[in-house]
Design an enzyme around this catalytic site. Sequence first.
Site, mmCIF file in Angstrom:
data_model
loop_
_atom_site.group_PDB
_atom_site.id
_atom_site.type_symbol
_atom_site.label_atom_id
_atom_site.label_comp_id
_atom_site.label_asym_id
_atom_site.label_seq_id
_atom_site.Cartn_x
_atom_site.Cartn_y
_atom_site.Cartn_z
ATOM 1 N N HIS A 193 -6.411 -6.101 -1.285
ATOM 2 C CA HIS A 193 -5.483 -5.004 -1.040
ATOM 3 C C HIS A 193 -4.434 -5.519 -0.069
ATOM 4 O O HIS A 193 -4.764 -5.800 1.074
ATOM 5 C CB HIS A 193 -6.224 -3.796 -0.445
ATOM 6 C CG HIS A 193 -5.349 -2.584 -0.284
ATOM 7 N ND1 HIS A 193 -4.874 -1.871 -1.354
ATOM 8 C CD2 HIS A 193 -4.854 -1.965 0.820
ATOM 9 C CE1 HIS A 193 -4.137 -0.844 -0.900
ATOM 10 N NE2 HIS A 193 -4.108 -0.890 0.404
ATOM 11 N N ASP A 245 -8.025 -3.640 -7.095
ATOM 12 C CA ASP A 245 -7.567 -3.274 -5.755
ATOM 13 C C ASP A 245 -8.663 -2.472 -5.034
ATOM 14 O O ASP A 245 -9.120 -1.439 -5.538
ATOM 15 C CB ASP A 245 -6.304 -2.437 -5.900
ATOM 16 C CG ASP A 245 -5.747 -2.003 -4.558
ATOM 17 O OD1 ASP A 245 -4.727 -2.559 -4.144
ATOM 18 O OD2 ASP A 245 -6.348 -1.110 -3.921
ATOM 19 N N SER A 263 0.842 -1.196 0.000
ATOM 20 C CA SER A 263 0.000 0.000 0.000
ATOM 21 C C SER A 263 0.883 1.254 0.000
ATOM 22 O O SER A 263 1.747 1.368 -0.864
ATOM 23 C CB SER A 263 -0.951 -0.047 1.193
ATOM 24 O OG SER A 263 -1.965 0.902 1.050
#
Length: 413
Positions: A352, A284, A186
């Site tokens: 994610h 995502d 991330s």
Amino acid sequence: MIHNSFSVTMNFAVAFALFYLITVESWRVHSQEPKKLYVNMTLVNNARETGAFCLDGSLPAYHLDRGFGAGEDNWLLQFEGGGWCNDLKSCLERAKTRRGSTNYMTKYETFNGILSNNATVNPDFYNWNRVKLRYCDGASFTGNRVFNNGTTKLYFKGQNIWEAIIADILPKGLGKARKALLSGCSAGGLATFHHCDNFTKYLPTNASVKCLSDAGFFLDGRDVSLNHTMRYFFKSVVTLQGSVQNLNKNCTSAMSSYPDLCFFPQYVLKYISTPYFILNSAYDVFQFHNILVPPSADPHGHWNHCKKDPAACTPTEINTLQGFRLSMIAASKPIYFYSNRGGIFINSCFAHCQSESQDTWSGADSPRIINTTIAEAVGDWYFCRNKSKAIDWPYPCDTTCRNLIPVLHNLIP
Ligand SMILES: *[C@@H]1O[C@H](CO)[C@@H](O)[C@H](O)[C@H]1NC(C)=O
Ligand SMILES: *[C@@H]1O[C@H](CO)[C@@H](O)[C@H](O)[C@H]1NC(C)=O
Ligand SMILES: *[C@@H]1O[C@H](CO)[C@@H](O)[C@H](O)[C@H]1NC(C)=O
Ligand SMILES: *[C@@H]1O[C@H](CO)[C@@H](O)[C@H](O)[C@H]1NC(C)=O
Ligand SMILES: *[C@@H]1O[C@H](CO)[C@@H](O)[C@H](O)[C@H]1NC(C)=O
Ligand SMILES: *[C@@H]1O[C@H](CO)[C@@H](O)[C@H](O)[C@H]1NC(C)=O
Ligand SMILES: *[C@@H]1O[C@H](CO)[C@@H](O)[C@H](O)[C@H]1NC(C)=O
Ligand SMILES: *[C@@H]1O[C@H](CO)[C@@H](O)[C@H](O)[C@H]1NC(C)=O
Ligand SMILES: *[C@@H]1O[C@H](CO)[C@@H](O)[C@H](O)[C@H]1NC(C)=O
């Protein structure tokens, strides 16, 4: 109008925090793990010399679990993720949480997935030195300024934190590494793009050094109202924190009118010379909910049902999602088509961060492309065992996903 755009940006930062806390973390807590490995925190005392502090002025930190056996001289570094802050208000709020201060962080971190020391779970990296770099600057480790108006002080020193952590671990063996991998998920995956080549320069010239971004390939895409929401958001992060000077110079000089765009991986990628692996889901969930359909672009919540459950999306919405997938594939061309040493794994899950948990990294029911798990794909690429470039068929073909969607309704106001 001013008030509107302000609250739109705020919603964005808050949405990410909620997204991460509610979705990713609760999902982890409830997933079944074998015996857990807890690793102690190390505070970086040398950070005082360069003022490389967290937002609130606390010392930055990392967690190191020593390698052993054949992995003794190999190093895996992983940037922690957790969104960004983009104005004084959101950064001040963040400074009072574990996202902006080591004072509020857990002192022991669970090492799982790519950080696991269990050879069954993590066959290629389990015996390496494994380091988690804690994230407390709010700009993916790129900032370099201090805000101080007499009553309020905020440190935007992510770039210096990166350098201070490296300086701390070089003498612990990183400086003599034989193999190394810089990874992150991330906002931490985004940080890998900005530090990958610099990382290589600290290591012996004969070391094998590579970089991996997990869920960090944030696209400079238009949202469903055709606005560049993410571009505005990243511009505000980079401007607030004085990050442009720390972005890839080849990129910023090529894009001299919009150097802040080099914060986006897709523009900086072609200037990175270290071998790269891009791991991302084509849908995502963070990008779907914040880049493609941020709340500001869907004020009436038409997309809420589809955000909660992909099976409830209308054909038009699915088309829009497929368009987003195609943009991601197009943006990853420098790796997919033009890089001999690069690797890629783009699956069609609503996910994610897939490298940090056994469920998605290497479990019996983890996501796969042509029966290859993410752990196998990353290992094949790192050790040059096999070509490792895979893009799955579009949704809904992939039956191996562990979608985050079932808990996502918590997010929607
Ligand atoms: C686009 O998004 C930005 C940032 O969220 C906002 O400031 C701007 O007003 C938006 N523009 C339009 C036309 O909606
Ligand atoms: C390693 O992981 C496997 C698979 O999850 C598990 O069965 C085993 O108990 C784990 N070993 C240790 C020492 O935790
Ligand atoms: C964890 O680190 C702290 C600070 O360095 C130290 O005081 C403590 O003893 C360590 N705990 C263990 C179990 O090693
Ligand atoms: C300093 O900045 C903070 C945050 O924007 C603000 O609340 C405060 O009023 C400012 N103080 C002065 C003296 O300008
Ligand atoms: C790199 O060179 C050094 C010094 O010659 C040597 O000790 C080390 O084993 C080499 N490392 C690798 C990975 O070949
Ligand atoms: C890494 O980047 C920083 C900031 O640009 C720079 O000061 C440092 O010299 C670089 N490290 C190496 C080994 O080149
Ligand atoms: C970056 O620019 C320098 C100087 O022009 C050049 O030598 C170098 O090869 C470039 N690097 C990449 C990866 O494009
Ligand atoms: C997929 O891989 C697993 C283990 O790696 C193997 O047991 C299974 O037979 C494979 N399935 C197919 C369809 O190749
Ligand atoms: C390499 O990948 C191919 C298919 O993708 C597979 O058939 C082969 O067994 C793999 N080789 C190794 C050494 O894993």
